[in-house]
Design an enzyme around this catalytic site. Structure first.
Site, PDB file in Angstrom:
ATOM      1  N   HIS A  62      -9.399   1.496   5.087  1.00 21.21           N
ATOM      2  CA  HIS A  62      -8.115   1.635   5.788  1.00 21.21           C
ATOM      3  C   HIS A  62      -8.296   2.579   6.981  1.00 21.21           C
ATOM      4  O   HIS A  62      -9.045   3.551   6.905  1.00 21.21           O
ATOM      5  CB  HIS A  62      -7.049   2.170   4.824  1.00 21.21           C
ATOM      6  CG  HIS A  62      -5.675   2.063   5.385  1.00 21.21           C
ATOM      7  ND1 HIS A  62      -5.191   2.942   6.327  1.00 21.21           N
ATOM      8  CD2 HIS A  62      -4.685   1.161   5.173  1.00 21.21           C
ATOM      9  CE1 HIS A  62      -3.960   2.588   6.659  1.00 21.21           C
ATOM     10  NE2 HIS A  62      -3.630   1.502   5.976  1.00 21.21           N
ATOM     11  N   LYS A  98       0.165   4.230  -0.218  1.00 17.97           N
ATOM     12  CA  LYS A  98      -0.463   5.412   0.413  1.00 17.97           C
ATOM     13  C   LYS A  98      -0.261   6.641  -0.482  1.00 17.97           C
ATOM     14  O   LYS A  98      -0.209   6.501  -1.699  1.00 17.97           O
ATOM     15  CB  LYS A  98       0.070   5.594   1.831  1.00 17.97           C
ATOM     16  CG  LYS A  98      -0.070   4.311   2.659  1.00 17.97           C
ATOM     17  CD  LYS A  98       0.156   4.504   4.119  1.00 17.97           C
ATOM     18  CE  LYS A  98      -0.024   3.166   4.839  1.00 17.97           C
ATOM     19  NZ  LYS A  98       0.093   3.267   6.277  1.00 17.97           N
ATOM     20  N   SER A 150       3.710  -2.074  10.345  1.00 17.51           N
ATOM     21  CA  SER A 150       5.157  -2.123  10.563  1.00 17.51           C
ATOM     22  C   SER A 150       5.797  -3.440  10.142  1.00 17.51           C
ATOM     23  O   SER A 150       6.744  -3.916  10.775  1.00 17.51           O
ATOM     24  CB  SER A 150       5.495  -1.817  12.029  1.00 17.51           C
ATOM     25  OG  SER A 150       5.113  -0.486  12.345  1.00 17.51           O
ATOM     26  N   GLU A 152      -6.547   4.873   8.075  1.00 17.85           N
ATOM     27  CA  GLU A 152      -6.254   6.287   7.792  1.00 17.85           C
ATOM     28  C   GLU A 152      -7.460   6.962   7.159  1.00 17.85           C
ATOM     29  O   GLU A 152      -7.712   8.140   7.393  1.00 17.85           O
ATOM     30  CB  GLU A 152      -5.007   6.400   6.898  1.00 17.85           C
ATOM     31  CG  GLU A 152      -3.744   6.088   7.692  1.00 17.85           C
ATOM     32  CD  GLU A 152      -2.611   5.474   6.897  1.00 17.85           C
ATOM     33  OE1 GLU A 152      -2.662   5.484   5.647  1.00 17.85           O
ATOM     34  OE2 GLU A 152      -1.667   4.974   7.532  1.00 17.85           O
ATOM     35  N   GLU A 183      -5.143  -4.786  10.697  1.00 18.63           N
ATOM     36  CA  GLU A 183      -4.114  -3.760  10.870  1.00 18.63           C
ATOM     37  C   GLU A 183      -4.378  -2.979  12.156  1.00 18.63           C
ATOM     38  O   GLU A 183      -5.161  -2.016  12.142  1.00 18.63           O
ATOM     39  CB  GLU A 183      -4.135  -2.776   9.691  1.00 18.63           C
ATOM     40  CG  GLU A 183      -3.860  -3.401   8.348  1.00 18.63           C
ATOM     41  CD  GLU A 183      -3.339  -2.373   7.350  1.00 18.63           C
ATOM     42  OE1 GLU A 183      -2.275  -2.624   6.774  1.00 18.63           O
ATOM     43  OE2 GLU A 183      -3.972  -1.332   7.152  1.00 18.63           O
ATOM     44  N   ASN A 185       0.876  -1.179   0.000  1.00 21.08           N
ATOM     45  CA  ASN A 185       0.000   0.000   0.000  1.00 21.08           C
ATOM     46  C   ASN A 185       0.910   1.224   0.000  1.00 21.08           C
ATOM     47  O   ASN A 185       1.508   1.541   1.015  1.00 21.08           O
ATOM     48  CB  ASN A 185      -0.892  -0.030   1.254  1.00 21.08           C
ATOM     49  CG  ASN A 185      -1.713   1.240   1.402  1.00 21.08           C
ATOM     50  OD1 ASN A 185      -1.751   2.075   0.505  1.00 21.08           O
ATOM     51  ND2 ASN A 185      -2.361   1.379   2.551  1.00 21.08           N
ATOM     52  N   GLY A 203       2.869   2.284  10.875  1.00 24.54           N
ATOM     53  CA  GLY A 203       3.866   3.347  10.741  1.00 24.54           C
ATOM     54  C   GLY A 203       4.605   3.672  12.024  1.00 24.54           C
ATOM     55  O   GLY A 203       5.279   4.699  12.107  1.00 24.54           O
TER      56      GLY A 203
END
Ligand code: 13P
Length: 253
Positions: free
Chosen positions: A97, A11, A215, A99, A169, A9, A175
């Protein structure tokens, strides 16, 4: 052992030129024999989909998008539809996702609408679920993920679950350099599998691919891939570094 799915991904990273550079390195570095153990997928930003699609022609690397809108077309400035993704060569689409949930107001309801639209158009959804650090600390993480899965799949039939992928996730692992450990991952995969078993049946639970994301890098991937119930990974930062991404693929035993 069944094939894993290794998905990058990207992003909101890489312009068209940078995308070309990365794809060339991946196509050169991922040897044909690696595909015996896994499918490889890249999910670039919308602007790089077409160029990536043309560079991937003749290779086994698959293409996906990071989002879609649930309407067919119309006055939805800034949005992209399922048929547009198909015409750009996408086979997969990431939906829900964290985010997008966190920064763009994605809700379980919009996630569900997007999944329905993706499936209607034969795009394979990668549904992202996962708890925040606070939810983990409060001890409600299992319930949170179970509810996310149930809400996302409202109205989806067992037949539509055939090519379905769920990525677990945990938000606290994305991250941060802090990946979930094997026990935490297998516990959550079990919850997800049980939820699918409850909603459909054991056949649907077994055929579902469950990825881990958060991660993942070439130092921890071998252990993650050997964790019970892990069918692959959804990789952010490390998918932008060709050597790292290829080493992750190589770490599949
Ligand atoms: P990182 O691998 O950068 O933690 O991101 C994970 C992720 O969000 C993939 O969708």
């Amino acid at each position: 052992m069944r094939k894993k799915l290794i998905a990058g991904n990207w992003k909101m990273n890489l312009n068209i030129t940078d995308s070309e550079v990365l794809i060339k390195k991946l196509t050169e570095g991922i040897h044909d024999s690696y595909f015996d153990k896994c499918d490889v997928l890249v999910c670039p930003p919308f602007t790089s989909l077409m160029v990536t699609h043309s560079l991937l022609r003749g290779t086994k690397i698959k293409l996906g998008a990071q989002n879609l809108h649930w309407e067919k077309d119309g006055a939805y400035t800034g949005e992209v539809s399922a048929t547009m993704l198909l015409s750009a060569g996408c086979e997969y689409v990431i939906i829900g996702h964290s985010e997008r949930r966190q920064y763009f107001g994605e809700t379980d309801e919009t996630v569900n609408k997007k999944i329905k639209k993706a499936l209607e158009n034969n795009l394979k959804p990668i549904l992202c679920v996962g708890e925040s650090l606070q939810q983990r600390e409060e001890g409600i993480f299992k319930l949170v993920v179970e509810n996310q899965v149930k809400a996302a799949l409202e109205g989806i039939t067992k037949e539509q679950m055939k090519d379905f992928v769920i990525a677990y996730e945990p938000v606290w692992a994305i991250g941060t350099g802090l990946n979930a450990n094997s026990d935490q991952i297998s516990e959550m995969n079990m919850i997800i599998g049980d939820t699918i078993g409850e909603l459909y049946d054991s056949e649907a639970a077994v055929s579902l691919l469950i990825l881990y994301g958060g991660s993942v890098n070439d130092k921890n991937s071998e252990e993650i891939f050997s964790t019970c119930g892990v069918d692959g990974a959804l990789i952010g930062g490390a998918s932008l570094k060709p050597e790292n991404f290829i080493n992750i693929i190589k770490s599949i035993k």
